[in-house]
Motif scaffolding. Structure first.
Motif, PDB file in Angstrom:
ATOM      1  N   UNK A  46       0.827  -1.201   0.000  1.00 16.35           N
ATOM      2  CA  UNK A  46       0.000   0.000   0.000  1.00 16.35           C
ATOM      3  C   UNK A  46       0.867   1.259   0.000  1.00 16.35           C
ATOM      4  N   UNK A  47       1.963   1.213   0.742  1.00  8.51           N
ATOM      5  CA  UNK A  47       2.881   2.357   0.793  1.00  8.51           C
ATOM      6  C   UNK A  47       3.424   2.675  -0.596  1.00  8.51           C
ATOM      7  N   UNK A  48       3.882   1.663  -1.295  1.00  8.41           N
ATOM      8  CA  UNK A  48       4.457   1.881  -2.623  1.00  8.41           C
ATOM      9  C   UNK A  48       3.401   2.428  -3.580  1.00  8.41           C
ATOM     10  N   UNK A  56       4.153  10.944  -9.148  1.00 14.86           N
ATOM     11  CA  UNK A  56       4.029  10.221 -10.427  1.00 14.86           C
ATOM     12  C   UNK A  56       5.294  10.233 -11.266  1.00 14.86           C
ATOM     13  N   UNK A  57       6.083  11.300 -11.195  1.00 18.40           N
ATOM     14  CA  UNK A  57       7.314  11.327 -11.997  1.00 18.40           C
ATOM     15  C   UNK A  57       8.337  10.343 -11.446  1.00 18.40           C
ATOM     16  N   UNK A  58       8.410  10.233 -10.142  1.00 13.24           N
ATOM     17  CA  UNK A  58       9.298   9.235  -9.555  1.00 13.24           C
ATOM     18  C   UNK A  58       8.872   7.838  -9.978  1.00 13.24           C
ATOM     19  N   UNK A  59       7.554   7.598 -10.025  1.00 12.31           N
ATOM     20  CA  UNK A  59       7.054   6.304 -10.492  1.00 12.31           C
ATOM     21  C   UNK A  59       7.529   6.028 -11.913  1.00 12.31           C
ATOM     22  N   UNK A  60       7.468   7.051 -12.758  1.00 14.40           N
ATOM     23  CA  UNK A  60       7.925   6.913 -14.145  1.00 14.40           C
ATOM     24  C   UNK A  60       9.398   6.550 -14.193  1.00 14.40           C
ATOM     25  N   UNK A  61      10.228   7.205 -13.366  1.00 19.77           N
ATOM     26  CA  UNK A  61      11.651   6.890 -13.327  1.00 19.77           C
ATOM     27  C   UNK A  61      11.888   5.429 -12.964  1.00 19.77           C
ATOM     28  N   UNK A  62      11.029   4.901 -12.104  1.00 21.16           N
ATOM     29  CA  UNK A  62      11.203   3.528 -11.628  1.00 21.16           C
ATOM     30  C   UNK A  62      10.518   2.502 -12.528  1.00 21.16           C
ATOM     31  N   UNK A  67       0.810   6.450 -13.877  1.00 23.37           N
ATOM     32  CA  UNK A  67       0.509   7.886 -13.747  1.00 23.37           C
ATOM     33  C   UNK A  67       1.396   8.728 -14.667  1.00 23.37           C
ATOM     34  N   UNK A  68       1.719   8.190 -15.835  1.00 26.42           N
ATOM     35  CA  UNK A  68       2.657   8.853 -16.736  1.00 26.42           C
ATOM     36  C   UNK A  68       2.176  10.213 -17.216  1.00 26.42           C
ATOM     37  N   UNK A  69       0.881  10.408 -17.274  1.00 32.25           N
ATOM     38  CA  UNK A  69       0.356  11.658 -17.813  1.00 32.25           C
ATOM     39  C   UNK A  69       0.331  12.806 -16.821  1.00 32.25           C
ATOM     40  N   UNK A 383      16.828   0.656 -16.040  1.00 32.86           N
ATOM     41  CA  UNK A 383      15.397   0.541 -15.780  1.00 32.86           C
ATOM     42  C   UNK A 383      15.147   0.018 -14.374  1.00 32.86           C
ATOM     43  N   UNK A 384      13.959   0.281 -13.865  1.00 35.56           N
ATOM     44  CA  UNK A 384      13.599  -0.206 -12.546  1.00 35.56           C
ATOM     45  C   UNK A 384      12.992  -1.594 -12.608  1.00 35.56           C
TER      46      UNK A 384
END
Length: 596
Positions: A46-48, A56-62, A67-69, A383-384
């Motif tokens: 749930x935390x992640x 969302x940008x950090x998610x994209x990096x990983x 949430x890319x948009x 890549x993550x």
């Protein structure tokens, strides 16, 4: 060199991780431990998920593309949202007793605990969002969407279309957030935002116009791209005006001082000692390595000189290194020669059976994208764990923009021998290999939230390990250059602490690097620049290396004739990018359990 390439400060400095000391603990009921592990597993998942929604940008990096948009606007409302997220997660985490968890889960707990504490410290105490303009740059997120192959082109273009709409508000909020910036970070922001224009380029518009987007979407794309480019240009103009003002009036000192340095060191490195203690340890190791270099210089001197060796060891070492450093690649071949060396390293690792290399995980050597230049000459973009099959890029900055004198100095620094050591460090079996293994860790927490000292330490460890196994045929010239390179690792710690805490000047720093560590002037000036733009990160190389090498020797002593180097490497890397002290705890616990 930093190996995900993007400045972590630009992501709210979210990467500081925790370590833990080996502790004696009473046995716990198995059922209770299993149940608590389940509770923690649900919490961490749930935390992640909430982390990616919030950033969302950090998610994209990983490599998480849900949430890319979206592109967060760095304003007061966003900072309040961050604070609320931290508070909510810390309260939830406090309901779980880490002492009841299994060792692996307990380390994940401490990683998340430290991550949240670091985020809070960054926002409330460090406040780099006020004084570091370079963390405001939209380029990397767009570049990942443009160059990635994780989704069809039309889907990625729709995410780009959505993100483009945020750019004007993003930079307006950045300007409102910046208070009392440093001159050095302002200048870096100018350089990298100018590089951002190469990402949001006419080529991107051509791609969109030739795609399967609807005509309405294409018109929106053209309009938003134009507005985004104009917003970046406006930001650059504003930064240049700010630069002029800072050069006249003076700006904030880039040095963060002893108190904040020790705090950041504790969050980031997890070395089991203070920054000051690591500094003192590095001083002792500098003297030891210089003595090894003096011995090799005495051995090699008659081969290269007909004159008597100077009585001053440092002068003699410097003269021999200068003599050897003439042997380097041509300026125009710098990137291509690096590309050609990678298969040779792969062959050596396979022949010596040092670690398993997955041939299905590509490594691509490329010129460093312009929006990433100005910080390090070489880096790895990996890549993550969500996007394991994506390419890993070895970024190498070409020497086109350098003067003839600067290029020659740079090439002497990265001469025939050191260029090979650099490739071991960055690629095989260094950063590239470690990051591939990290993505395979069963713990998503350990893979996602990598400890910088472990990541850099592994790359430094790989250098020595390869030479110990015969890479370079035990050539004394290779070992001399290795020690020169390793002395730079040690001096990174001395340099960073001395600059940030002790107030070392540029002249003093250049003298340390050129006279004590035998570096070329171009490298020394580049390192000074890097030390003005970052804090603590330069200590991660030495701190991590020392921890890994010492652990290996400890395991060798325990296992004696049963010790297997490949097994050690693969087991060590199986724990993701957790702090070395945590990995040490787990590996020694495994040995203890095997003995019982």
């Amino acid at each position: 060199m930093k190996k995900t390439a993007l400045s972590l400060v630009a992501m709210l400095s979210l990467i500081g991780l925790t370590g833990c000391q080996t502790q004696q603990q009473a046995s716990l009921p198995v059922v209770e431990t299993i149940e608590q592990d389940k509770v923690f597993t649900r919490f961490s998942a749930q935390f992640i998920d909430e982390l990616w929604q919030t950033f969302p940008t950090w998610a994209l990096y990983k490599g998480f593309h849900g949430y890319d948009g979206r592109l967060n606007i760095p304003n007061a409302a966003q900072r309040q949202q961050t604070f609320n997220f931290i508070t909510r997660q810390q309260q939830a985490l406090a309901t779980i007793d880490p002492n009841v968890l299994t060792p692996n889960a307990r380390i994940d707990y401490r990683i998340i605990d430290n991550l949240l504490a670091k985020m809070k410290w960054e926002q409330e105490t460090f406040k780099s969002w006020q004084w570091d303009p370079s963390q405001y740059n939209v380029a990397e997120g767009f570049a990942l969407l443009i160059n990635g192959d994780f989704a069809p082109l039309n889907d990625r273009l729709l995410s780009i279309l959505s993100r483009l709409a945020y750019i004007p508000d993003y930079y307006a909020a950045a300007r409102d957030s910046i208070v009392s910036p440093t001159l050095e970070h302002t200048q870096l922001a100018i350089l990298q935002n100018e590089g951002a224009l190469s990402v949001l380029s006419p080529t991107l518009l051509d791609t969109a116009m030739a795609s399967g987007l609807t005509e309405t979407q294409k018109q929106q794309f053209s309009m938003r791209l134009s507005q985004g480019v104009e917003a970046i240009k406006q930001q650059i103009s504003w930064l240049k005006s700010l630069e002029k003002q800072l050069m006249i009036d003076g700006g904030r000192d880039f040095r963060i001082g002893e108190k904040m340095y020790e705090q950041k060191f504790a969050f980031d490195i997890k070395a089991g000692m203070t920054a000051k203690q690591l500094y003192e340890k590095a001083l002792a190791d500098k003297a030891r390595v210089q003595a090894e270099m003096a011995t090799l210089t005495t051995q090699l001197w008659p081969k290269y000189f007909s004159s008597a060796k100077p009585s001053d060891d440092k002068i003699a070492i410097g003269q021999l290194i200068n003599k050897l450093s003439i042997n380097h690649v041509k300026r125009e071949d710098f990137v291509s020669d690096i590309r050609q060396q990678i298969p040779e390293l792969v062959q050596f690792v396979n022949d010596k059976n040092l670690i398993n290399l997955d041939p299905n995980k590509p490594l691509i050597v490329r010129e460093t994208p312009k929006y990433m230049r100005g910080f390090a000459g070489a880096s790895v973009s990996a890549p993550g764990p969500y996007d394991k099959s994506a390419n890993t890029y070895y970024n190498v900055t070409p020497l086109d923009s350098m003067s003839e004198a600067s290029a020659e100095s740079y090439l002497r620094e990265y001469n025939h021998w050191i260029l090979q050591i650099l490739n071991i460090h960055e690629a095989i079996p260094g950063h590239y290999t470690q990051l591939v293994y990290a993505n395979e860790s069963p713990s998503l927490v350990k893979s996602l939230f990598g400890n910088g000292a472990m990541i850099e330490g592994w790359a430094v460890y790989a250098e020595r390990m390869m030479l110990e196994q015969g890479y370079g045929d035990f050539e004394p010239e290779m070992w001399l250059m290795y020690y020169k390179w390793h002395l730079r690792v040690i001096c990174n710690t001395l340099l960073d602490y001395s600059i940030q805490v002790k107030g070392m000047t540029e002249d003093e720093a250049i003298a340390l690097m050129t006279k004590e560590a035998f570096q070329q002037i171009a490298e020394a000036k580049g390192k000074w620049r890097r030390a003005t733009l970052s804090q603590v990160q330069l200590t991660s190389y030495y701190a991590g290396y020392r921890g890994i090498y010492d652990l290996r020797e400890e395991i060798k002593t325990i296992e004696e004739t049963l010790f297997d180097l490949k097994a050690f490497h693969e087991r060590f890397l199986s724990f993701g990018s957790a702090p070395v002290s945590d990995i040490r705890q787990l590996m020694l616990l495994e040995h203890q359990n095997e003995m019982n």
